[in-house]
Structure formats: structure tokens, C-alpha cells
Enzyme design. Structure first.
Site, PDB file in Angstrom:
ATOM      1  N   ARG A  54      -7.357  31.756 -14.210  1.00 52.51           N
ATOM      2  CA  ARG A  54      -7.921  32.838 -13.378  1.00 52.51           C
ATOM      3  C   ARG A  54      -8.501  32.159 -12.143  1.00 52.51           C
ATOM      4  NH1 ARG A  54     -10.281  37.196 -16.980  1.00 52.51           N
ATOM      5  NH2 ARG A  54     -10.800  38.024 -14.932  1.00 52.51           N
ATOM      6  N   HIS A  80     -14.219  18.890 -12.058  1.00 54.21           N
ATOM      7  CA  HIS A  80     -12.994  19.357 -12.737  1.00 54.21           C
ATOM      8  C   HIS A  80     -13.253  20.783 -13.234  1.00 54.21           C
ATOM      9  CE1 HIS A  80      -9.254  18.956 -15.010  1.00 54.21           C
ATOM     10  NE2 HIS A  80      -9.874  19.414 -16.079  1.00 54.21           N
ATOM     11  N   TYR A 116      -3.032  21.279 -24.219  1.00 55.49           N
ATOM     12  CA  TYR A 116      -2.118  21.134 -25.358  1.00 55.49           C
ATOM     13  C   TYR A 116      -2.702  22.045 -26.421  1.00 55.49           C
ATOM     14  CZ  TYR A 116       1.051  18.008 -28.012  1.00 55.49           C
ATOM     15  OH  TYR A 116       2.076  17.442 -28.714  1.00 55.49           O
ATOM     16  N   SER A 134     -10.364  19.005  -9.222  1.00 54.18           N
ATOM     17  CA  SER A 134      -9.140  19.060 -10.021  1.00 54.18           C
ATOM     18  C   SER A 134      -9.249  20.310 -10.889  1.00 54.18           C
ATOM     19  CB  SER A 134      -8.989  17.797 -10.870  1.00 54.18           C
ATOM     20  OG  SER A 134     -10.159  17.557 -11.620  1.00 54.18           O
ATOM     21  N   ARG A 158     -16.162   3.122 -26.569  1.00 49.66           N
ATOM     22  CA  ARG A 158     -14.983   2.585 -27.275  1.00 49.66           C
ATOM     23  C   ARG A 158     -13.693   3.117 -26.645  1.00 49.66           C
ATOM     24  NH1 ARG A 158     -15.074   3.412 -33.590  1.00 49.66           N
ATOM     25  NH2 ARG A 158     -12.985   2.560 -33.297  1.00 49.66           N
ATOM     26  N   PHE A 171     -17.589  30.205 -27.248  1.00 49.89           N
ATOM     27  CA  PHE A 171     -16.937  28.901 -27.126  1.00 49.89           C
ATOM     28  C   PHE A 171     -17.987  27.798 -27.054  1.00 49.89           C
ATOM     29  CE2 PHE A 171     -14.139  25.939 -24.536  1.00 49.89           C
ATOM     30  CZ  PHE A 171     -13.451  25.514 -25.665  1.00 49.89           C
ATOM     31  N   HIS A 192     -21.082  15.782 -29.010  1.00 49.06           N
ATOM     32  CA  HIS A 192     -20.004  16.412 -29.777  1.00 49.06           C
ATOM     33  C   HIS A 192     -20.535  16.762 -31.166  1.00 49.06           C
ATOM     34  CE1 HIS A 192     -16.262  16.861 -32.031  1.00 49.06           C
ATOM     35  NE2 HIS A 192     -15.677  17.048 -30.875  1.00 49.06           N
ATOM     36  N   ALA A 237     -20.523  14.009 -33.769  1.00 47.12           N
ATOM     37  CA  ALA A 237     -21.279  12.764 -33.547  1.00 47.12           C
ATOM     38  C   ALA A 237     -22.605  12.829 -34.307  1.00 47.12           C
ATOM     39  CB  ALA A 237     -21.536  12.566 -32.063  1.00 47.12           C
ATOM     40  N   GLU A 257      -7.938  22.522 -14.460  1.00 47.62           N
ATOM     41  CA  GLU A 257      -7.247  22.649 -15.747  1.00 47.62           C
ATOM     42  C   GLU A 257      -6.612  24.037 -15.859  1.00 47.62           C
ATOM     43  OE1 GLU A 257      -9.047  21.508 -19.745  1.00 47.62           O
ATOM     44  OE2 GLU A 257      -8.728  23.658 -20.040  1.00 47.62           O
ATOM     45  N   ALA A 309      -4.190  24.069 -29.526  1.00 46.04           N
ATOM     46  CA  ALA A 309      -4.846  23.560 -30.729  1.00 46.04           C
ATOM     47  C   ALA A 309      -3.788  23.317 -31.799  1.00 46.04           C
ATOM     48  CB  ALA A 309      -5.888  24.557 -31.201  1.00 46.04           C
ATOM     49  N   GLN A 343     -16.895  17.959 -21.401  1.00 42.24           N
ATOM     50  CA  GLN A 343     -16.945  19.348 -21.871  1.00 42.24           C
ATOM     51  C   GLN A 343     -17.847  20.100 -20.883  1.00 42.24           C
ATOM     52  OE1 GLN A 343     -15.679  21.850 -23.093  1.00 42.24           O
ATOM     53  NE2 GLN A 343     -15.483  21.086 -25.196  1.00 42.24           N
ATOM     54  N   ASP A 353      -8.868  19.222 -32.186  1.00 43.47           N
ATOM     55  CA  ASP A 353      -9.643  19.885 -33.244  1.00 43.47           C
ATOM     56  C   ASP A 353      -8.769  20.063 -34.474  1.00 43.47           C
ATOM     57  OD1 ASP A 353     -12.209  20.147 -32.206  1.00 43.47           O
ATOM     58  OD2 ASP A 353     -11.553  21.759 -30.877  1.00 43.47           O
TER      59      ASP A 353
HETATM   60  P1  FAD Z   1     -13.489  12.026 -29.830  1.00 38.85           P
HETATM   61  O1  FAD Z   1     -14.307  11.661 -28.662  1.00 38.85           O
HETATM   62  O2  FAD Z   1     -12.468  11.093 -30.288  1.00 38.85           O
HETATM   63  O3  FAD Z   1     -14.443  12.371 -31.043  1.00 38.85           O
HETATM   64  C1  FAD Z   1     -15.508  13.288 -30.889  1.00 38.85           C
HETATM   65  C2  FAD Z   1     -16.804  12.712 -31.441  1.00 38.85           C
HETATM   66  O4  FAD Z   1     -16.653  12.551 -32.844  1.00 38.85           O
HETATM   67  C3  FAD Z   1     -17.165  11.359 -30.849  1.00 38.85           C
HETATM   68  O5  FAD Z   1     -18.142  11.532 -29.843  1.00 38.85           O
HETATM   69  C4  FAD Z   1     -17.675  10.588 -32.031  1.00 38.85           C
HETATM   70  O6  FAD Z   1     -19.067  10.611 -32.046  1.00 38.85           O
HETATM   71  C5  FAD Z   1     -17.156  11.311 -33.257  1.00 38.85           C
HETATM   72  N1  FAD Z   1     -16.057  10.531 -33.851  1.00 38.85           N
HETATM   73  C6  FAD Z   1     -14.749  10.876 -33.850  1.00 38.85           C
HETATM   74  N2  FAD Z   1     -14.009   9.963 -34.503  1.00 38.85           N
HETATM   75  C7  FAD Z   1     -14.883   9.010 -34.907  1.00 38.85           C
HETATM   76  C8  FAD Z   1     -14.756   7.803 -35.636  1.00 38.85           C
HETATM   77  N3  FAD Z   1     -13.565   7.398 -36.078  1.00 38.85           N
HETATM   78  N4  FAD Z   1     -15.871   7.062 -35.855  1.00 38.85           N
HETATM   79  C9  FAD Z   1     -17.073   7.470 -35.401  1.00 38.85           C
HETATM   80  N5  FAD Z   1     -17.260   8.627 -34.709  1.00 38.85           N
HETATM   81  C10 FAD Z   1     -16.197   9.372 -34.485  1.00 38.85           C
HETATM   82  N6  FAD Z   1      -8.377  20.320 -27.525  1.00 38.85           N
HETATM   83  C11 FAD Z   1      -7.074  20.671 -27.710  1.00 38.85           C
HETATM   84  O7  FAD Z   1      -6.662  20.971 -28.822  1.00 38.85           O
HETATM   85  N7  FAD Z   1      -6.203  20.712 -26.639  1.00 38.85           N
HETATM   86  C12 FAD Z   1      -6.574  20.376 -25.386  1.00 38.85           C
HETATM   87  O8  FAD Z   1      -5.770  20.420 -24.453  1.00 38.85           O
HETATM   88  C13 FAD Z   1      -7.942  19.971 -25.166  1.00 38.85           C
HETATM   89  N8  FAD Z   1      -8.376  19.582 -23.935  1.00 38.85           N
HETATM   90  C14 FAD Z   1      -9.652  19.101 -23.790  1.00 38.85           C
HETATM   91  C15 FAD Z   1     -10.042  18.609 -22.527  1.00 38.85           C
HETATM   92  C16 FAD Z   1     -11.329  18.087 -22.360  1.00 38.85           C
HETATM   93  C17 FAD Z   1     -11.714  17.534 -20.994  1.00 38.85           C
HETATM   94  C18 FAD Z   1     -12.253  18.093 -23.430  1.00 38.85           C
HETATM   95  C19 FAD Z   1     -13.653  17.558 -23.229  1.00 38.85           C
HETATM   96  C20 FAD Z   1     -11.887  18.603 -24.672  1.00 38.85           C
HETATM   97  C21 FAD Z   1     -10.577  19.105 -24.873  1.00 38.85           C
HETATM   98  N9  FAD Z   1     -10.145  19.582 -26.108  1.00 38.85           N
HETATM   99  C22 FAD Z   1      -8.831  19.970 -26.299  1.00 38.85           C
HETATM  100  C23 FAD Z   1     -11.080  19.692 -27.237  1.00 38.85           C
HETATM  101  C24 FAD Z   1     -11.066  18.419 -28.103  1.00 38.85           C
HETATM  102  O9  FAD Z   1      -9.819  18.291 -28.745  1.00 38.85           O
HETATM  103  C25 FAD Z   1     -12.194  18.541 -29.121  1.00 38.85           C
HETATM  104  O10 FAD Z   1     -13.442  18.495 -28.480  1.00 38.85           O
HETATM  105  C26 FAD Z   1     -12.132  17.539 -30.267  1.00 38.85           C
HETATM  106  O11 FAD Z   1     -13.061  17.963 -31.267  1.00 38.85           O
HETATM  107  C27 FAD Z   1     -12.535  16.146 -29.862  1.00 38.85           C
HETATM  108  O12 FAD Z   1     -11.546  15.456 -29.200  1.00 38.85           O
HETATM  109  P2  FAD Z   1     -11.926  14.050 -28.483  1.00 38.85           P
HETATM  110  O13 FAD Z   1     -10.708  13.252 -28.303  1.00 38.85           O
HETATM  111  O14 FAD Z   1     -12.723  14.273 -27.249  1.00 38.85           O
HETATM  112  O15 FAD Z   1     -12.856  13.460 -29.592  1.00 38.85           O
END
Ligand code: FAD
Length: 288
Positions: free
Chosen positions: A265, A259, A41, A7, A158, A210, A143, A146, A9, A43, A170, A101
Site C-alpha cells: 500500500r 526501510h 518469503y 528501501s 553471531r 502483529f 525477539h 531470546a 518491503e 511463512a 522489526q 517462524d
Molecule cells: P533469529 O535472529 O535467528 O532468531 C531470533 C531470536 O531467537 C534471536 O534473537 C535469538 O535470541 C533466539 N535464537 C534463535 N536461534 C537461537 C539459537 N540457536 N541459540 C540461541 N538463541 C537463538 N518471516 C517470514 O516467514 N518471511 C519473511 O519474509 C520475513 N521477513 C522478515 C524481515 C525482517 C526485516 C524481519 C525483522 C523479520 C522477518 N520475518 C519474516 C520474521 C522472522 O522470520 C521471525 O521474526 C523469526 O521468528 C525470526 O527469524 P530471524 O532469522 O530474525 O531469527
């Protein structure tokens, strides 16, 4: 070696020139019959409409499943769910549901006052809609937010418990990062698919920056390898062989889907796919 499914991105274009790059990417990669295209989507939710439009056109022209990314940043719950509903109306079948983020490069994520507080809340709301396949992010090298790898994996659990169907990781540079993480997730009772996210490196300096930002471990030998390759003008060759090796090692360990972060590119991704035995299907060779 078994041929993996793939797949891709892509990101939504912000200019006419960038639009051509996206359609070239779709045209080059759709014939490889990907499981889906995913559209990022921006930032802070900055590309809400562009993501919608790119996902809509990709879906219409390729007829392939399209996964739109959606984050919780800078929007109320009502606004975020309206975006999801509009994705659905545009033919989007899948969502990559993310916390996102912080806006403007801030160190810590602060939810919108009326927004989802974290990715789990967003996933729960999307699961209730029952309109999408839900994918989520996963972090083999942990992350940065974490407190430990244990917490990182428990949080992923969860997200699955909240209704996610699949995770995409990632990017990482060595197969061990993913394989160790896969074992740790299995030991934590996670049974849903975890798909490795693969970054074909078109520019080492930016990939490195990055990686630093998102906590991806950077092996020391890669700096040396890219320094030598840049000197000899062979970075593309190095990237193709490193990425193919990484993917082959994963496939040898039973990984069946990959993926690719294409950065719009397609050349490197397509060459790696072909080296892995993913070949064009003529029926999909005219999409854009
Ligand atoms: P989460 O998994 O929700 O949180 C990240 C970590 O923080 C968790 O592992 C956990 O340990 C900790 N954490 C978070 N909240 C809590 C809580 N309430 N309690 C306890 N621990 C917590 N960003 C963009 O802006 N646009 C995109 O299109 C985009 N696409 C992405 C695609 C993929 C496949 C990936 C892996 C990342 C992408 N990102 C994108 C980046 C992403 O937004 C960042 O990595 C962001 O910091 C974390 O988002 P998440 O939903 O994965 O985080």
C-alpha cells in the site's frame, strides 16, 4: 534535517488483483530511488516461486537492486540453497536471510530434518556462495525467543560474524526503542549498519495484533490516539504524522537509512517519504 535513503518491503502477489497492487506499489515508489526493494518469503516457505517471480520482475522492470527474503523453514539445506541459486539467476543481488517462524502457527521453531538449524547456519552458507549482499533481521524490542536483550544482541552479533552485511529491524513504535538498541549493539562491538524497519500503519487493529505476536512494545497512548482518530475518521492523517515524526526523530539522531514495510500500500509510505524530503527522480518514474 538530512534526507535519508530509503528501501521498501513488498510481498509477492497470490492473485491477479494482488499483482496489480504490487505493480502499483512499485510504480509509485521506484521513482523515490530506493536503495532496494525487498520481497518477502511467505511463512513456512509458502511463496517460494511467487517470491522468485516477483523479485525477478521487479528487478527487470525497475533495474533497482532487489533483496529476496529466504527462510530455513520446511526445506532441506539443498532445497534452500537451490532457491538461493535461482534467485541469483533471476538477477537478485541481495538476500534477507532468516530463520523464519514455525510452520502452522506452532509455538516453537523445529528445523527440517535435513535443513538449516538456525539463521546463522543459513547466513554462513550464503556467505560462502559469495553472490549476495546479506541482510538479517534484528529486534529492538527483543525477539520473543531470546532469553534476554543481552542474548538477543549477542545472537545478532553471531549473524554478523557469520557474514551478514547489514541488519533490518522489526518495526517499533517509539524512537527510543531503536536508539537504545543501536547503543546496546555498538556497546557489544557491532559495527555493521542496522537499518530501522518502519511500519506506516494502515490498520491499527492488525498492526496491534502483529506487534503483540512479535514482541513489539505497544505504547498505551497509541490505543487512545487511534480510538479518537477512528471516531473522527482521521486515521490516515494520524498515521502519516506519527510515522513522519518517528522517522524525523531517527534522522535527527543520525539515522541515514530507513526501510519501510509497505504492505503493498504505497500511499502512506510515499507521503511520509515526501515529508522527509525524499522526492521522485524523473529518470525512475516509469518502472512497471
Ligand atoms: P533469529 O535472529 O535467528 O532468531 C531470533 C531470536 O531467537 C534471536 O534473537 C535469538 O535470541 C533466539 N535464537 C534463535 N536461534 C537461537 C539459537 N540457536 N541459540 C540461541 N538463541 C537463538 N518471516 C517470514 O516467514 N518471511 C519473511 O519474509 C520475513 N521477513 C522478515 C524481515 C525482517 C526485516 C524481519 C525483522 C523479520 C522477518 N520475518 C519474516 C520474521 C522472522 O522470520 C521471525 O521474526 C523469526 O521468528 C525470526 O527469524 P530471524 O532469522 O530474525 O531469527
Amino acid at each position: 534535517m538530512t534526507t535519508p535513503s530509503v528501501s521498501f518491503e513488498v510481498f509477492p502477489p497470490k492473485s491477479v488483483d494482488a499483482s496489480f497492487k504490487l505493480w502499483d506499489t512499485a510504480q509509485a515508489l521506484a521513482p523515490l530511488a530506493p536503495r532496494f526493494f525487498s520481497v518477502t518469503y511467505g511463512a513456512g516457505g509458502t511463496t517460494r516461486d511467487l517470491t522468485h517471480d516477483a523479485a525477478h520482475v521487479l528487478r527487470r522492470t525497475s533495474k533497482l537492486p532487489v533483496s529476496a527474503h529466504l527462510t530455513c523453514v520446511g526445506a532441506s539445506i539443498a532445497e534452500t540453497m537451490e532457491v538461493a541459486e535461482n534467485f541469483h539467476k533471476a538477477g537478485v543481488t541481495d538476500i534477507v536471510a532468516l530463520r523464519g517462524d514455525p510452520e502452522g502457527g506452532a509455538a516453537k521453531f523445529t528445523p527440517h530434518p535435513e535443513g538449516f538449524k538456525n539463521s546463522v547456519e543459513l547466513i554462513e552458507a550464503l556467505a560462502l556462495l559469495d553472490k549476495f549482499t546479506i541482510r538479517v533481521g534484528a529486534y529492538p524490542d527483543c525477539h520473543p525467543d531470546a532469553v534476554s536483550q543481552h542474548a538477543n544482541i549477542q545472537y545478532l552479533k553471531r549473524k554478523f560474524d557469520a557474514g551478514a552485511d547489514e541488519a533490518i529491524t522489526q518495526f517499533f513504535f517509539e524512537p527510543e526503542s531503536f536508539l537504545r538498541f543501536r547503543d546496546q549493539c555498538a556497546a557489544a562491538g557491532i559495527t555493521q549498519p542496522i537499518i530501522p524497519g518502519i511500519l506506516p500503519i494502515t490498520n491499527w487493529t492488525s498492526a496491534r495484533k502483529f506487534a503483540e505476536r512479535c514482541g513489539t512494545k505497544i505504547p498505551a497512548w497509541m490505543d487512545e490516539a487511534y480510538r479518537a482518530a477512528e471516531r473522527d475518521d482521521r486515521t490516515e492523517l494520524l498515521s502519516t504524522s506519527l510515522c513522519t515524526e518517528l522517522c524525523s526523530a531517527l534522522v535527527d539522531e543520525g539515522v541515514s537509512s530507513l526501510h519501510f514495510y509497505t504492505l503493498n500500500r504505497p500511499e502512506l509510505t510515499r507521503n511520509v517519504c515526501r515529508a522527509l524530503g525524499v522526492t521522485p527522480q524523473s529518470v525512475l518514474s516509469n518502472v512497471a
